[in-house]
Write a protein that holds these residues in place. Structure first.
Motif, PDB file in Angstrom:
ATOM      1  N   TYR A 243      37.314   0.457  -3.251  1.00  0.00           N
ATOM      2  CA  TYR A 243      38.192  -0.655  -3.640  1.00  0.00           C
ATOM      3  C   TYR A 243      37.641  -1.943  -3.030  1.00  0.00           C
ATOM      4  O   TYR A 243      37.225  -1.948  -1.868  1.00  0.00           O
ATOM      5  N   LYS A 244      37.649  -2.998  -3.840  1.00  0.00           N
ATOM      6  CA  LYS A 244      37.147  -4.281  -3.363  1.00  0.00           C
ATOM      7  C   LYS A 244      37.919  -5.395  -4.026  1.00  0.00           C
ATOM      8  O   LYS A 244      38.103  -5.376  -5.249  1.00  0.00           O
ATOM      9  N   ILE A 245      38.350  -6.348  -3.219  1.00  0.00           N
ATOM     10  CA  ILE A 245      38.964  -7.561  -3.741  1.00  0.00           C
ATOM     11  C   ILE A 245      38.073  -8.722  -3.315  1.00  0.00           C
ATOM     12  O   ILE A 245      37.714  -8.832  -2.140  1.00  0.00           O
ATOM     13  N   THR A 246      37.715  -9.568  -4.257  1.00  0.00           N
ATOM     14  CA  THR A 246      36.861 -10.705  -3.938  1.00  0.00           C
ATOM     15  C   THR A 246      37.338 -11.923  -4.705  1.00  0.00           C
ATOM     16  O   THR A 246      38.300 -11.848  -5.477  1.00  0.00           O
ATOM     17  N   GLU A 247      36.665 -13.024  -4.479  1.00  0.00           N
ATOM     18  CA  GLU A 247      37.056 -14.262  -5.149  1.00  0.00           C
ATOM     19  C   GLU A 247      35.980 -14.685  -6.141  1.00  0.00           C
ATOM     20  O   GLU A 247      34.797 -14.346  -5.980  1.00  0.00           O
ATOM     21  N   THR A 248      36.400 -15.457  -7.096  1.00  0.00           N
ATOM     22  CA  THR A 248      35.475 -15.991  -8.097  1.00  0.00           C
ATOM     23  C   THR A 248      34.314 -16.710  -7.423  1.00  0.00           C
ATOM     24  O   THR A 248      34.526 -17.478  -6.479  1.00  0.00           O
ATOM     25  N   GLY A 249      33.114 -16.417  -7.879  1.00  0.00           N
ATOM     26  CA  GLY A 249      31.925 -17.088  -7.364  1.00  0.00           C
ATOM     27  C   GLY A 249      31.211 -16.346  -6.253  1.00  0.00           C
ATOM     28  O   GLY A 249      30.067 -16.665  -5.928  1.00  0.00           O
ATOM     29  N   ARG A 250      31.857 -15.362  -5.665  1.00  0.00           N
ATOM     30  CA  ARG A 250      31.223 -14.623  -4.567  1.00  0.00           C
ATOM     31  C   ARG A 250      30.290 -13.554  -5.108  1.00  0.00           C
ATOM     32  O   ARG A 250      30.449 -13.061  -6.221  1.00  0.00           O
ATOM     33  N   GLN A 251      29.328 -13.193  -4.296  1.00  0.00           N
ATOM     34  CA  GLN A 251      28.420 -12.108  -4.644  1.00  0.00           C
ATOM     35  C   GLN A 251      29.003 -10.798  -4.128  1.00  0.00           C
ATOM     36  O   GLN A 251      29.511 -10.721  -3.015  1.00  0.00           O
ATOM     37  N   VAL A 252      28.912  -9.793  -4.981  1.00  0.00           N
ATOM     38  CA  VAL A 252      29.442  -8.470  -4.622  1.00  0.00           C
ATOM     39  C   VAL A 252      28.390  -7.427  -4.984  1.00  0.00           C
ATOM     40  O   VAL A 252      27.767  -7.511  -6.046  1.00  0.00           O
TER      41      VAL A 252
END
Lengths: 112, 111
Positions: free
Chosen positions: B10-19
């Protein structure tokens, strides 16, 4: 391009037969597959059929293949509540290398 | 244990970030695949690899990057995450056409 088509939902009573249908795209696909996805899990291969066969039976599962119409079906006899899952048909089109192309999946709901 | 594992689950990130989503298999299978699963779209192929250092685009490759420097690993990178990349991502491996072995999936949410 064309898609592998499946009906999205099927609801049956425990003990009845379930029939899930699929229309695939590439008449030269050598193998056609059925995968099962249980809630929260990845997909698992259920069964497959070679393109020169019309039918394959494996315990409660029967796969029928109509190459002329590019139609594949999966019949589950004596459906159980544990059969509730999403069922995907898949093919390997000649233009996709070795990668499987999946249909959208049919959600089978079995009520007791 | 032998198998195919994905991380993170599970991962929550923000727009524009690298994942980067990781995928590791212990069977030494030649082929590895990344699919995304979305409601109404089923599974769609992002990228696949036939061997180390060989990768190829699938149906929906835009916005994703893959590499395969070792046979057992096939990471998927979203260079600049967008909301449309919110999905469940499945990695799979196989030794031959057809029988794919899937990981348990990585659920990614992009806010």
């Amino acid at each position: 391009g064309e898609d592998v088509e499946q009906s999205l939902f099927l609801s049956v009573r425990e003990g009845d037969s379930s029939v899930i249908n699929c229309t695939y795209t590439d008449s030269s696909s050598t193998y056609l597959y059925w995968y099962k996805q249980e809630p929260g899990a990845g997909l698992q291969l259920l069964t497959y059929i070679f393109s020169n066969m019309d039918m394959k039976q494996d315990q409660r599962l029967t796969v029928l293949l109509n190459k002329k119409d590019k139609h594949l079906s999966l019949r589950i006899a004596d459906t159980q509540t544990g059969d509730s899952a999403i069922y995907f048909c898949a093919e390997v089109p000649s233009q996709a290398g070795t990668a499987l192309i999946f249909g959208k999946g049919t959600t089978l709901s079995v009520s007791s | 244990d032998a198998g195919i594992t994905q991380s993170p689950r599970y991962k929550i990130t923000e727009t524009g970030r690298q994942v980067t989503l990781m995928c590791h298999q212990t069977w030494s299978h030649s082929y590895m695949f990344w699919y995304r699963q979305d409601l109404g779209h089923g599974l769609r192929l992002i990228y696949y690899s036939a061997a180390a250092d060989i990768t190829d685009k699938g149906e929906v490759p835009d916005g994703y990057v893959v590499s395969r420097s070792k046979t057992e690993n096939f990471p998927l990178t979203l260079e600049s995450a967008t909301r449309s990349q919110t999905s469940v991502y499945f990695c799979a491996s196989s030794e031959s056409t057809g029988e794919l072995f899937f990981g348990e999936g990585s659920r990614l949410t992009v806010l």
